[in-house]
Design a protein around this motif. Structure first.
Motif, PDB file in Angstrom:
ATOM      1  N   ILE A 242       0.823  -1.212   0.000  1.00  0.00           N
ATOM      2  CA  ILE A 242       0.000   0.000   0.000  1.00  0.00           C
ATOM      3  C   ILE A 242       0.861   1.269   0.000  1.00  0.00           C
ATOM      4  CG2 ILE A 242      -1.886  -1.204   1.190  1.00  0.00           C
ATOM      5  CD1 ILE A 242      -1.192   0.496   3.671  1.00  0.00           C
ATOM      6  N   PHE A 243       2.154   1.103   0.332  1.00  0.00           N
ATOM      7  CA  PHE A 243       3.045   2.276   0.300  1.00  0.00           C
ATOM      8  C   PHE A 243       3.902   2.299  -0.962  1.00  0.00           C
ATOM      9  CE2 PHE A 243       2.542   1.028   4.805  1.00  0.00           C
ATOM     10  CZ  PHE A 243       1.846   2.132   5.258  1.00  0.00           C
ATOM     11  N   ALA A 244       3.594   1.387  -1.885  1.00  0.00           N
ATOM     12  CA  ALA A 244       4.444   1.237  -3.071  1.00  0.00           C
ATOM     13  C   ALA A 244       4.509   2.525  -3.883  1.00  0.00           C
ATOM     14  CB  ALA A 244       3.937   0.094  -3.930  1.00  0.00           C
ATOM     15  N   GLY A 245       3.403   3.274  -3.868  1.00  0.00           N
ATOM     16  CA  GLY A 245       3.379   4.492  -4.671  1.00  0.00           C
ATOM     17  C   GLY A 245       4.094   5.673  -4.025  1.00  0.00           C
ATOM     18  N   LEU A 246       4.566   5.519  -2.821  1.00  0.00           N
ATOM     19  CA  LEU A 246       5.201   6.651  -2.123  1.00  0.00           C
ATOM     20  C   LEU A 246       6.727   6.539  -2.222  1.00  0.00           C
ATOM     21  CD1 LEU A 246       3.109   6.893   1.195  1.00  0.00           C
ATOM     22  CD2 LEU A 246       2.945   8.346  -0.821  1.00  0.00           C
ATOM     23  N   ASP A 247       7.326   7.403  -3.007  1.00  0.00           N
ATOM     24  CA  ASP A 247       8.794   7.370  -3.173  1.00  0.00           C
ATOM     25  C   ASP A 247       9.524   7.693  -1.872  1.00  0.00           C
ATOM     26  OD1 ASP A 247       8.496   6.738  -5.726  1.00  0.00           O
ATOM     27  OD2 ASP A 247       8.734   8.799  -6.512  1.00  0.00           O
ATOM     28  N   MET A 248       8.829   8.507  -1.047  1.00  0.00           N
ATOM     29  CA  MET A 248       9.486   8.967   0.182  1.00  0.00           C
ATOM     30  C   MET A 248       9.638   7.845   1.219  1.00  0.00           C
ATOM     31  SD  MET A 248       6.209  11.152   1.404  1.00  0.00           S
ATOM     32  CE  MET A 248       6.100  11.957  -0.154  1.00  0.00           C
ATOM     33  N   VAL A 249       8.861   6.763   1.090  1.00  0.00           N
ATOM     34  CA  VAL A 249       8.955   5.637   2.041  1.00  0.00           C
ATOM     35  C   VAL A 249      10.178   4.782   1.705  1.00  0.00           C
ATOM     36  CG1 VAL A 249       7.846   3.503   2.845  1.00  0.00           C
ATOM     37  CG2 VAL A 249       6.495   5.583   2.548  1.00  0.00           C
ATOM     38  N   THR A 250      11.054   4.619   2.686  1.00  0.00           N
ATOM     39  CA  THR A 250      12.301   3.889   2.442  1.00  0.00           C
ATOM     40  C   THR A 250      12.242   2.445   2.913  1.00  0.00           C
ATOM     41  OG1 THR A 250      13.131   4.702   4.541  1.00  0.00           O
ATOM     42  CG2 THR A 250      13.764   5.951   2.568  1.00  0.00           C
ATOM     43  N   GLU A 251      11.430   2.197   3.931  1.00  0.00           N
ATOM     44  CA  GLU A 251      11.383   0.843   4.468  1.00  0.00           C
ATOM     45  C   GLU A 251      10.083   0.626   5.244  1.00  0.00           C
ATOM     46  OE1 GLU A 251      14.567  -0.010   7.166  1.00  0.00           O
ATOM     47  OE2 GLU A 251      14.197  -2.168   7.144  1.00  0.00           O
ATOM     48  N   VAL A 252       9.549  -0.551   5.152  1.00  0.00           N
ATOM     49  CA  VAL A 252       8.361  -0.904   5.943  1.00  0.00           C
ATOM     50  C   VAL A 252       8.708  -2.149   6.759  1.00  0.00           C
ATOM     51  CG1 VAL A 252       5.941  -1.604   5.872  1.00  0.00           C
ATOM     52  CG2 VAL A 252       6.801   0.047   4.196  1.00  0.00           C
ATOM     53  N   LYS A 253       8.590  -2.034   8.092  1.00  0.00           N
ATOM     54  CA  LYS A 253       8.945  -3.170   8.957  1.00  0.00           C
ATOM     55  C   LYS A 253       7.688  -3.662   9.682  1.00  0.00           C
ATOM     56  CE  LYS A 253      13.088  -0.763  10.414  1.00  0.00           C
ATOM     57  NZ  LYS A 253      13.832  -0.347  11.596  1.00  0.00           N
ATOM     58  N   LEU A 254       7.599  -4.945   9.796  1.00  0.00           N
ATOM     59  CA  LEU A 254       6.467  -5.534  10.511  1.00  0.00           C
ATOM     60  C   LEU A 254       6.963  -6.143  11.821  1.00  0.00           C
ATOM     61  CD1 LEU A 254       4.727  -7.459   7.579  1.00  0.00           C
ATOM     62  CD2 LEU A 254       4.486  -5.065   8.232  1.00  0.00           C
ATOM     63  N   GLY A 255       6.110  -6.021  12.838  1.00  0.00           N
ATOM     64  CA  GLY A 255       6.462  -6.647  14.118  1.00  0.00           C
ATOM     65  C   GLY A 255       6.249  -8.141  14.066  1.00  0.00           C
ATOM     66  N   LYS A 256       6.692  -8.784  15.149  1.00  0.00           N
ATOM     67  CA  LYS A 256       6.481 -10.234  15.191  1.00  0.00           C
ATOM     68  C   LYS A 256       5.014 -10.542  15.472  1.00  0.00           C
ATOM     69  CE  LYS A 256       9.807 -10.849  18.129  1.00  0.00           C
ATOM     70  NZ  LYS A 256      10.497  -9.581  18.010  1.00  0.00           N
TER      71      LYS A 256
END
Lengths: 307, 274
Positions: A242-256
């Motif tokens: 869902i953040f694929a279109g945002l160039d400004m997003v560098t990383e998406v981390k998920l919790g356990k």
């Protein structure tokens, strides 16, 4: 002249055939507040006990302010809040603090004034005449913290300073510790990583008796260039899309599993705009959240590292 | 490297004495000691001890103690004061093993030493506590000896000058006799983590050695005599002679016991985890 207040080399301590600490190489700089974290049994209290000379190392060496922990020249220059030490029951706590102050070279009048000063620091000046068995667990903890401040030592070791304290008292203790930072080197051992994150510049992580890492907290957590969400449930692995279109997003981390955590990191130059866009993305994907904070939390970062 | 700062030792000693008067264990000793001596002195004030000076009593006493000592004590000195002195010497192990049992033991168990060691050296704590225990025991015996002297003067006929002359010797002898016991307890109290265990350990060591010596004495008296020197009471017979010469001879052994027990205690305390 070194800026290092504590140096250990290949430090190890065993109890029987069990190694509580092994191969610890540490260098802690003067004037900083450092956190010491790790799960139960990681060796935090053992390390403190070795630094103060309560325990003798099985192997390796320790230098505190350039001296061995047993060196007489260290007396009064370091202090500790021991985790499980008990104050004398039959003597008023104010008197006990002034007795300890006398051992640091204060005369009786000065020692009394010093005990009153440190009791004021922990907001217990009115309890000076009470015996230890008349005080609650939290009050005794504050008295024990106060004893660590006697004589303004150069190095203060605090083992679980906020354990068992209510939120308001915790804030009071944090504020006292904050007021000392800079002029005094402080090491805080705690399971409360919010306290560590709030007060410390560096953190030492112990795991199973070994040094896992020792670094600046700012290097471990992105304090401003990330948003951390606690969602209603664990996010799907494809939530990154869902953040694929945002160039400004560098990383998406998920919790356990079970943490319901989502961390979205973004470029520094994007600033508040990035935060708005990330929130929009979540809204469009109909993903509700319970809590949002700026930056990453040390708690999760450390937990991730220790797994 | 530990160093000894006399000012800190003095402060620790003063604080230890203050705590002894405030704490349950200190008060328990003082109450126990006080009640026992109140009862004994009450009995002595009746004047019955004067009978010990008679030949018949001397014969009976010679079954219990050395006849020469019995004669010296009860015939040549005030019988009431001598009875007190003999009882005091005989009960020193019981009271001193109890009074001096908590030099460091409880503080090891409660980890109170962790408040002290960042401020003072271990040797200062060890010596400060030893001196504190010696002073507590010494003051207790000085007070009770002075009371006994007053009672002896009041009860025994023409005993004033004799008691006045003997009182300093009795007090010095009692204090010197107690010191090796305090030193033994300084060794016991660094090994365990509570005053109760420390007292139990001291009493056990004392009783086991006594039994061992008695058993060995049956077959090998010379060996038993040698082993007997391990006990802190080996100077008792000299002190009981109640003469300055014998007291000075016995006093020469006191530093040996203090150094021997103290060295063993310090070796353990300096290396142990606290």
């Amino acid at each position: 002249m070194t800026d290092s207040i504590i140096t250990t080399q290949k430090l190890a301590k065993s109890f029987g055939d069990q190694w509580a600490l092994y191969g610890i190489d540490l260098s802690v700089n003067k004037g900083q507040t450092t956190g010491l974290v790790g799960p139960n049994g990681a060796g935090k209290t053992t390390l403190f006990s070795l630094l103060c000379g309560f325990l003798k190392p099985t192997k390796g060496s320790i230098k505190i302010l350039g001296h061995d922990p047993d060196d007489a020249s260290l007396r009064g220059r370091i202090s500790i809040l021991p985790q499980d030490a008990i104050l004398l029951k039959a003597i008023p706590v104010g008197k006990q603090l002034s007795m300890l102050a006398e051992l640091q070279g204060f005369n009786r009048k000065q020692a009394l004034a010093e005990s009153q000063r440190v009791l004021k620091m922990v907001d217990l000046a009115t309890s000076a005449h009470k015996n230890a068995d008349q005080l609650s667990h939290g009050m005794l903890k504050r008295i024990a913290i106060a004893q660590a401040f006697i004589g303004s030592p150069e190095l203060i070791l605090l083992d679980e300073p906020t354990a068992g304290l209510d939120p308001s008292t915790t804030d009071n203790i944090k504020s006292v510790i904050r007021s000392l930072s800079g002029s005094t080197s402080i090491i805080i051992s705690s399971h409360n990583l919010e306290v560590i994150e709030d007060l410390c510049q560096q953190v030492i992580i112990l795991k199973k008796g070994r040094l896992h890492s020792h670094e600046k907290i700012s290097d471990m957590t992105a304090r401003t260039m990330a948003l951390t969400f606690r969602l209603e449930s664990d996010p799907d692995t494809n939530i990154k899309d869902i953040f694929a279109g945002l160039d400004m997003v560098t990383e998406v981390k998920l919790g356990k599993q079970g943490q319901h955590r989502l961390v979205v990191c973004f470029k520094e130059e994007a600033g508040q705009l990035a935060e708005i866009e990330i929130l929009k993305c979540l809204a469009q994907a109909n993903i509700p959240y319970r809590e949002m904070i700026r930056g990453e939390r040390l708690q999760e970062t450390v937990a991730d590292r220790l797994d | 490297m530990d160093s000894l700062r006399l000012g800190v030792v003095s402060t620790l000693t003063r604080q230890d004495l203050y705590y002894s008067l405030k704490s349950a264990r200190g008060l328990l000793f003082l109450v126990f000691f006080g009640v026992f001596w109140f009862w004994v002195l009450w009995k002595l004030s009746s004047g019955n001890a004067q009978h010990l000076a008679s030949p018949e009593a001397g014969m009976i006493m010679s079954y219990i103690i050395d006849p020469k000592v019995a004669s010296t004590l009860f015939v040549n000195h005030s019988p009431t004061f001598s009875a007190f002195y003999y009882l005091a010497m005989s009960t020193v192990p019981m009271f001193v093993l109890f009074a001096a049992s908590d030099q460091t033991a409880n503080d090891i168990g409660s980890k109170y030493l962790r408040f002290l060691t960042p401020r003072c050296n271990r040797i200062e704590i060890f010596i400060g506590r030893f001196i504190g225990a010696v002073i507590l025991v010494a003051v207790s015996y000085i007070i009770v000896s002075l009371l006994a002297a007053v009672i002896a003067i009041a009860v025994d006929k023409n005993a004033f000058s004799m008691v006045i002359k003997d009182a300093p010797l009795v007090i010095v002898s009692l204090i010197l006799y107690t010191i090796p016991f305090v030193a033994l307890m300084s060794l016991c109290s660094v090994i365990v983590g509570s005053a109760g265990l420390s007292a139990l350990m001291g009493i056990s060591i004392y009783v086991i050695l006594l039994v061992l010596i008695t058993v060995i004495n049956i077959k090998m008296p010379a060996a038993a005599d040698t082993i007997a020197y391990a006990l802190p009471n080996s100077t008792k017979s000299l002190f009981l002679q109640l003469s300055w010469g014998n007291t000075i001879s016995a006093a020469l052994a006191v530093p040996v016991y203090v150094l021997a027990y103290g060295f063993m205690g310090w070796t353990i305390f300096s290396k142990r985890d606290i």
